[in-house]
Design a protein around this motif. Sequence first.
Motif, PDB file in Angstrom:
ATOM      1  N   SER A   1       6.007   2.716  -0.690  1.00 11.13           N
ATOM      2  CA  SER A   1       5.228   1.759   0.112  1.00 11.13           C
ATOM      3  C   SER A   1       5.350   2.090   1.598  1.00 11.13           C
ATOM      4  O   SER A   1       6.329   2.704   2.041  1.00 11.13           O
ATOM      5  N   VAL A   2       4.369   1.643   2.350  1.00  9.92           N
ATOM      6  CA  VAL A   2       4.397   1.817   3.804  1.00  9.92           C
ATOM      7  C   VAL A   2       5.632   1.129   4.373  1.00  9.92           C
ATOM      8  O   VAL A   2       6.327   1.680   5.236  1.00  9.92           O
ATOM      9  N   GLU A   3       5.936  -0.057   3.892  1.00 10.83           N
ATOM     10  CA  GLU A   3       7.077  -0.815   4.394  1.00 10.83           C
ATOM     11  C   GLU A   3       8.400  -0.070   4.170  1.00 10.83           C
ATOM     12  O   GLU A   3       9.240   0.012   5.071  1.00 10.83           O
ATOM     13  N   GLU A   4       8.580   0.470   2.956  1.00 10.35           N
ATOM     14  CA  GLU A   4       9.806   1.223   2.672  1.00 10.35           C
ATOM     15  C   GLU A   4       9.871   2.494   3.514  1.00 10.35           C
ATOM     16  O   GLU A   4      10.932   2.860   4.011  1.00 10.35           O
ATOM     17  N   THR A   5       8.746   3.159   3.687  1.00 12.18           N
ATOM     18  CA  THR A   5       8.702   4.363   4.528  1.00 12.18           C
ATOM     19  C   THR A   5       9.106   4.022   5.950  1.00 12.18           C
ATOM     20  O   THR A   5       9.894   4.754   6.565  1.00 12.18           O
TER      21      THR A   5
ATOM     22  N   SER B   1      15.136  21.534  13.143  1.00 16.37           N
ATOM     23  CA  SER B   1      15.965  20.402  12.742  1.00 16.37           C
ATOM     24  C   SER B   1      16.089  20.479  11.234  1.00 16.37           C
ATOM     25  O   SER B   1      15.090  20.614  10.527  1.00 16.37           O
ATOM     26  N   GLN B   2      17.320  20.418  10.746  1.00 17.37           N
ATOM     27  CA  GLN B   2      17.562  20.651   9.322  1.00 17.37           C
ATOM     28  C   GLN B   2      17.496  19.379   8.493  1.00 17.37           C
ATOM     29  O   GLN B   2      17.842  18.295   8.966  1.00 17.37           O
ATOM     30  N   LEU B   3      17.069  19.529   7.264  1.00 21.21           N
ATOM     31  CA  LEU B   3      17.062  18.497   6.235  1.00 21.21           C
ATOM     32  C   LEU B   3      16.489  17.163   6.707  1.00 21.21           C
ATOM     33  O   LEU B   3      17.179  16.149   6.714  1.00 21.21           O
ATOM     34  N   PRO B   4      15.223  17.169   7.088  1.00 21.49           N
ATOM     35  CA  PRO B   4      14.609  15.895   7.487  1.00 21.49           C
ATOM     36  C   PRO B   4      14.472  14.962   6.290  1.00 21.49           C
ATOM     37  O   PRO B   4      14.420  15.414   5.140  1.00 21.49           O
ATOM     38  N   ARG B   5      14.437  13.680   6.544  1.00 15.19           N
ATOM     39  CA  ARG B   5      14.213  12.701   5.482  1.00 15.19           C
ATOM     40  C   ARG B   5      12.775  12.834   5.005  1.00 15.19           C
ATOM     41  O   ARG B   5      11.866  13.036   5.799  1.00 15.19           O
ATOM     42  N   THR B   6      12.566  12.728   3.719  1.00 14.56           N
ATOM     43  CA  THR B   6      11.229  12.794   3.152  1.00 14.56           C
ATOM     44  C   THR B   6      10.998  11.579   2.268  1.00 14.56           C
ATOM     45  O   THR B   6      11.954  10.917   1.842  1.00 14.56           O
ATOM     46  N   VAL B   7       9.735  11.279   2.019  1.00 15.62           N
ATOM     47  CA  VAL B   7       9.360  10.181   1.130  1.00 15.62           C
ATOM     48  C   VAL B   7       8.293  10.686   0.170  1.00 15.62           C
ATOM     49  O   VAL B   7       7.606  11.660   0.461  1.00 15.62           O
ATOM     50  N   SER B   8       8.156   9.999  -0.938  1.00 14.27           N
ATOM     51  CA  SER B   8       7.096  10.359  -1.875  1.00 14.27           C
ATOM     52  C   SER B   8       5.842   9.589  -1.511  1.00 14.27           C
ATOM     53  O   SER B   8       5.905   8.530  -0.887  1.00 14.27           O
ATOM     54  N   GLU B   9       4.699  10.094  -1.891  1.00 15.17           N
ATOM     55  CA  GLU B   9       3.446   9.445  -1.522  1.00 15.17           C
ATOM     56  C   GLU B   9       3.258   8.113  -2.238  1.00 15.17           C
ATOM     57  O   GLU B   9       2.443   7.298  -1.815  1.00 15.17           O
ATOM     58  N   GLU B  10       4.022   7.840  -3.286  1.00  9.71           N
ATOM     59  CA  GLU B  10       3.941   6.558  -3.982  1.00  9.71           C
ATOM     60  C   GLU B  10       4.740   5.461  -3.285  1.00  9.71           C
ATOM     61  O   GLU B  10       4.572   4.275  -3.565  1.00  9.71           O
TER      62      GLU B  10
ATOM     63  N   MET C   1       0.850  -1.181   0.000  1.00  4.44           N
ATOM     64  CA  MET C   1       0.000   0.000   0.000  1.00  4.44           C
ATOM     65  C   MET C   1       0.895   1.244   0.000  1.00  4.44           C
ATOM     66  O   MET C   1       1.832   1.341   0.781  1.00  4.44           O
ATOM     67  N   PRO C   2       0.611   2.205  -0.856  1.00  7.47           N
ATOM     68  CA  PRO C   2       1.386   3.450  -0.874  1.00  7.47           C
ATOM     69  C   PRO C   2       1.132   4.282   0.396  1.00  7.47           C
ATOM     70  O   PRO C   2       0.007   4.347   0.892  1.00  7.47           O
TER      71      PRO C   2
END
Length: 97
Positions: free
Chosen positions: A85-89, A74-83, A1-2
Motif C-alpha cells: 500500500s501507499v501508506e505502508e510504503t 549507496s548500498q542496499l536501499p530499502r525496496t517495496v513490492s508493487e502490491e 491503493m497499491p
Amino acid sequence: MPIGQICSRNVDTAELSDSALAAAQRMHDRQVGTLVVIDKERRVLGIVTDRDLVTRVLLESRDPTVTNLWEVMSQLPRTVSEEMSVEETLRICASVS
C-alpha cells in the motif's frame, strides 16, 4: 491503493562494475538522475544518483573512467513490492535514516 498503481515500472539500471562515466552517460541519455545498481540476477544492490557522482567522484578528484559504481553507490536501499500500500510504503520511506 497499491504503490504499483502510481510508480513507474520502467527503472533505469546499471551494473556494479559500470564506471562512473558510463553511469553519467546513461543518466544523460535517459534524462534521469538515478540508476538502480543490480547484479547479474537483477537483484538490487544499490542506487547511484547524479549527486553521488558529483560528490563522490568529481569533488574527490577520482577518474570517472576507472571508478566503479560499487565505490560510490549507496548500498542496499530499502525496496517495496508493487502490491504494498501507499501508506505502508510511506512508513518505510519515513523510517529510513
